[in-house]
Design a protein around this motif. Structure first.
Motif, PDB file in Angstrom:
ATOM      1  N   GLU A   1      -2.040   6.578   7.853  1.00  0.00           N
ATOM      2  CA  GLU A   1      -2.737   6.154   6.724  1.00  0.00           C
ATOM      3  C   GLU A   1      -1.886   6.228   5.360  1.00  0.00           C
ATOM      4  O   GLU A   1      -2.154   5.848   4.215  1.00  0.00           O
ATOM      5  CB  GLU A   1      -4.092   6.727   6.515  1.00  0.00           C
ATOM      6  N   ALA A   2      -0.763   7.219   5.310  1.00  0.00           N
ATOM      7  CA  ALA A   2      -0.369   7.628   4.129  1.00  0.00           C
ATOM      8  C   ALA A   2       0.308   6.525   3.371  1.00  0.00           C
ATOM      9  O   ALA A   2       0.008   6.426   2.095  1.00  0.00           O
ATOM     10  CB  ALA A   2       0.684   8.714   4.227  1.00  0.00           C
ATOM     11  N   LEU A   3       1.177   5.693   4.204  1.00  0.00           N
ATOM     12  CA  LEU A   3       2.154   4.712   3.229  1.00  0.00           C
ATOM     13  C   LEU A   3       1.008   3.768   2.801  1.00  0.00           C
ATOM     14  O   LEU A   3       1.357   3.181   1.663  1.00  0.00           O
ATOM     15  CB  LEU A   3       3.187   4.084   4.347  1.00  0.00           C
ATOM     16  N   ALA A   4       0.324   3.202   3.505  1.00  0.00           N
ATOM     17  CA  ALA A   4      -0.733   2.347   2.841  1.00  0.00           C
ATOM     18  C   ALA A   4      -1.259   2.883   1.602  1.00  0.00           C
ATOM     19  O   ALA A   4      -1.618   2.194   0.701  1.00  0.00           O
ATOM     20  CB  ALA A   4      -1.838   1.828   4.135  1.00  0.00           C
ATOM     21  N   SER A   5      -1.930   4.232   1.816  1.00  0.00           N
ATOM     22  CA  SER A   5      -2.652   4.560   0.742  1.00  0.00           C
ATOM     23  C   SER A   5      -1.739   4.922  -0.499  1.00  0.00           C
ATOM     24  O   SER A   5      -2.186   4.435  -1.860  1.00  0.00           O
ATOM     25  CB  SER A   5      -3.222   5.910   1.128  1.00  0.00           C
ATOM     26  N   ILE A   6      -0.606   5.301  -0.357  1.00  0.00           N
ATOM     27  CA  ILE A   6       0.230   5.565  -1.362  1.00  0.00           C
ATOM     28  C   ILE A   6       0.824   4.266  -1.985  1.00  0.00           C
ATOM     29  O   ILE A   6       0.872   4.213  -3.230  1.00  0.00           O
ATOM     30  CB  ILE A   6       1.477   6.375  -0.866  1.00  0.00           C
ATOM     31  N   SER A   7       1.022   3.377  -1.195  1.00  0.00           N
ATOM     32  CA  SER A   7       1.665   2.002  -1.863  1.00  0.00           C
ATOM     33  C   SER A   7       0.504   0.992  -2.701  1.00  0.00           C
ATOM     34  O   SER A   7       1.056   0.473  -3.284  1.00  0.00           O
ATOM     35  CB  SER A   7       2.082   1.181  -0.497  1.00  0.00           C
TER      36      SER A   7
ATOM     37  N   GLU B   1      -1.988  -2.754  -4.600  1.00  0.00           N
ATOM     38  CA  GLU B   1      -3.156  -3.408  -3.959  1.00  0.00           C
ATOM     39  C   GLU B   1      -2.597  -4.660  -3.042  1.00  0.00           C
ATOM     40  O   GLU B   1      -3.224  -5.904  -2.889  1.00  0.00           O
ATOM     41  CB  GLU B   1      -3.482  -4.342  -5.187  1.00  0.00           C
ATOM     42  N   GLY B   2      -1.862  -4.229  -1.986  1.00  0.00           N
ATOM     43  CA  GLY B   2      -1.624  -4.946  -0.963  1.00  0.00           C
ATOM     44  C   GLY B   2      -0.682  -6.332  -1.034  1.00  0.00           C
ATOM     45  O   GLY B   2      -0.481  -7.179  -0.425  1.00  0.00           O
ATOM     46  N   HIS B   3      -0.175  -6.204  -2.386  1.00  0.00           N
ATOM     47  CA  HIS B   3       1.102  -7.417  -3.033  1.00  0.00           C
ATOM     48  C   HIS B   3       2.238  -7.161  -2.359  1.00  0.00           C
ATOM     49  O   HIS B   3       3.101  -6.381  -2.931  1.00  0.00           O
ATOM     50  CB  HIS B   3       0.751  -7.709  -4.351  1.00  0.00           C
ATOM     51  N   TRP B   4       2.866  -7.667  -1.377  1.00  0.00           N
ATOM     52  CA  TRP B   4       4.249  -7.416  -0.799  1.00  0.00           C
ATOM     53  C   TRP B   4       4.986  -8.564  -1.013  1.00  0.00           C
ATOM     54  O   TRP B   4       4.615  -9.811  -0.919  1.00  0.00           O
ATOM     55  CB  TRP B   4       4.060  -6.891   0.758  1.00  0.00           C
ATOM     56  N   GLY B   5       6.234  -8.390  -1.341  1.00  0.00           N
ATOM     57  CA  GLY B   5       7.289  -9.257  -1.478  1.00  0.00           C
ATOM     58  C   GLY B   5       8.017  -9.494  -0.146  1.00  0.00           C
ATOM     59  O   GLY B   5       7.409  -9.087   0.959  1.00  0.00           O
TER      60      GLY B   5
END
Length: 610
Positions: free
Chosen positions: A99-105, A130-134
């Motif tokens: 969960e950590a990386l998803a929460s922190i990012s 907010e889940g916006h990834w390049g």
């Protein structure tokens, strides 16, 4: 009117999860460090700017993450560390929830760069919250992973307002990194804050480098005044360093406990160490220690707290008792006992090297010396005989023992045979001045003899077994249902201690006899306190503490008083008994019984050689 039930958007769910995982910048550092250690890294570099609010960047030389798994790594509930409930029951890694990386990012400007050994290039994934990834792009980089967080909480200003000053936030990061450095001596670390190297330690390769690294993290005084310990029991191991009772603190700021390499805050284990020092530590002071507890992973549940600071044991009382007994035995070693043999106890680190201490040779030399001297001189008999209650409640004398055994008037040629050396004179009827190989020893005569008598009384009491004293009028205790259940579980144990008890009603307990030495104490409070401890920890030291307090009072009254003039033989006898007595470095109240002044210190007082 309420809103209809609906699934939360994934980015909002991540931000809510971040509220549990990311308390402050130090929480981010903790998660990244755990991932780096789980990857097998042997070198980890931490770069912080403005207390972590502007930048947190951690670089490791671990195994790296393949390109095709980068996006999955920052997804919720995605992990390589567990695949089944069976894996969760025996977690061996520091991180595992995914969960950590998803929460922190979701609450920062985030980048993840990684390279595996078989990849021709490193690959980077960047996101703006907010889940916006390049796109995943190739970059230059070495094998391992670099994770960066910029502008923490930039999109959640409500959380950002709760951050403290950069100095305060970095203090929390620094303390966390220090704990991680202590937990993994096999890994090198470097911590940089605002372009300044704050901490840097190299991996431990031998005993000398271990002492050097420990001094960097805990300070040289701790290294010089601590014992290296190693104990092993069935399915459990303990090693690390415990500070001598004289090296104590006003706060619990130098207490570090690790379970299977994991930083934990466990009240039960902390209490176990506190109880181990109970008989030697001055009131209101706290011990210092760095301890590592190892046990099978399936006996420890680490999935009980979002930040993974708390653990639960399959048998908490077993871990508690092993830890308490091990540390207690370590700090209780007599002065002439051998240290550092096999799986037992090490020496005070720096002092041992300086003194060239050899426990076996000293003990053998002392035994031979006493045999030679006692052949020609009788023992000095004690003027005191202690009274111990009998089973009938009538006082009967304990076996007479020597208050001060005889010793030689003339010391052997080699004073290094004995830790405390040989007496030269008595000062104002209070202190003994002795010469040893290092220089001058000052002994508080009454405090030292009080400890000797106290330890002897404890052994005599244990050897005689516990004696009950019937009460003229039985005592009735009013307990609630839960207390009665605890008593029923431990009824046989209470009986062995000398209590005679039986239920009198649904919430009453009849007490017909109590341990003889404690007959005049507050039995109601004692039993209630013992039941409370047993209910929480399955262990209690209340009885032992009350009994020891009584014996301590007897020892205080039975030891040599100030202004009593001792002969040289009596002084030397006291020094020898101190060397053979457990915990003789401190009196019954935790104060030191002797101090050492080296020749270098004495030279300094008179400015010799300057």
């Amino acid at each position: 009117m309420r809103a209809p039930i609906a699934l939360l958007p994934s980015h909002l769910a991540d931000q809510i999860a971040a509220g549990e995982v990311v308390e402050r910048p130090a929480s981010v550092v903790k998660e990244f460090l755990e991932n780096a250690l789980d990857s097998g890294a042997t070198q980890i570099d931490i770069v912080i700017e403005q207390g972590g609010e502007k930048l947190i960047q951690i670089t490791d030389n671990g195994c790296g993450i393949p390109k095709e798994e980068l996006l999955l790594a920052v997804s919720r509930h995605a992990t390589s560390k567990i695949q089944s409930l069976k894996d969760l029951a025996a977690v061996a890694t520091l991180g595992f929830r995914g969960e950590a990386l998803a929460s922190i990012s979701s609450v920062s400007r985030f980048s993840l760069t990684s390279k595996t050994a078989d990849s021709p290039a490193a690959w980077q994934l960047r996101g703006e919250g907010e889940g916006h990834w390049g796109d995943i792009t190739p970059v230059a980089g070495r094998v391992g992973t670099q994770v960066s967080v910029e502008d923490l909480f930039f999109n959640t200003p409500a959380r950002k307002r709760f951050l403290r000053s950069p100095q305060t936030e970095f203090m929390h990061i620094d303390q966390l990194v220090k704990r991680v450095m202590l937990s993994r001596p096999d890994v090198g670390f470097k911590l940089v804050h605002n372009d300044k190297v704050v901490r840097q330690v190299l991996p431990v390769s031998d005993e000398a480098s271990a002492r050097k690294r420990l001094a960097q993290l805990m300070g040289q005084p701790f290294v010089e005044q601590s014992l290296s310990i190693e104990f092993e029991g069935q399915q459990i191991q303990l090693n690390g360093w415990v500070g001598l009772p004289t090296f104590n603190r006003s706060q619990t700021d130098m207490q570090y406990l690790f379970v299977n390499g994991r930083i934990v805050r466990d009240r039960l284990l902390s209490y176990a160490v506190k109880q181990a020092y109970a008989d030697v530590l001055y009131h209101g002071r706290h011990p210092a220690y760095v301890l590592f507890l190892q046990m099978p992973h399936d006996l420890v549940d680490v999935n009980v707290h979002p930040a993974k600071y708390e653990v639960r044991f399959a048998n908490g009382s077993w871990a508690y008792d092993f830890l308490r007994r091990s540390v207690r035995d370590a700090v209780a070693k007599p002065l002439n006992a051998e240290h550092g043999s096999g799986k037992t106890l090490g020496m005070p680190m720096e002092a041992a090297v300086a003194e060239g201490f050899d426990g076996n040779s000293r003990l053998n030399a002392q035994t031979a010396f006493f045999k030679t001297q006692q052949a020609g001189s009788g023992k000095l008999q004690a003027a005191l005989q202690f009274q111990m209650p009998s089973s009938a409640g009538v006082a009967e004398p304990l076996a007479s023992y020597n208050t001060l055994s005889s010793a030689a008037e003339m010391p052997p040629a080699d004073v290094s045979e004995f830790k405390l050396g040989f007496a030269k004179m008595q000062l104002h009827g209070v202190f003994i001045l002795a010469e040893n190989a290092r220089g001058l020893v000052l002994v508080d005569m009454h405090a030292a003899h009080e400890r000797v008598v106290y330890e002897r009384l404890k052994k005599q009491w244990q050897q005689r077994a516990l004696i009950s004293q019937p009460l003229l009028v039985p005592m009735v205790l009013t307990l609630d249902a839960s207390q009665l259940l605890v008593w029923q579980e431990y009824a046989d144990w209470f009986a062995k201690l000398g209590f005679e008890m039986e239920p009198l009603g649904p919430e009453q307990l009849k007490v017909s006899a109590v341990p003889a030495l404690l007959a005049k104490g507050n039995i109601v409070r004692l039993v209630n306190d013992m039941l409370a401890d047993l209910a929480v920890a399955g262990q209690t030291q209340q009885f032992e503490e009350r009994l020891n307090a009584m014996l301590s009072t007897m020892a205080c009254h039975g030891s040599v008083r100030a202004n009593r003039q001792l002969t040289i033989e009596e002084m030397n006898a006291l020094l020898r008994e101190m060397e053979a007595t457990e915990r003789s470095d401190q009196c019954n109240h935790g104060r030191p019984t002797w101090v050492q002044l080296s020749m270098e210190q004495l030279d300094g007082l008179f400015m010799r050689g300057q």
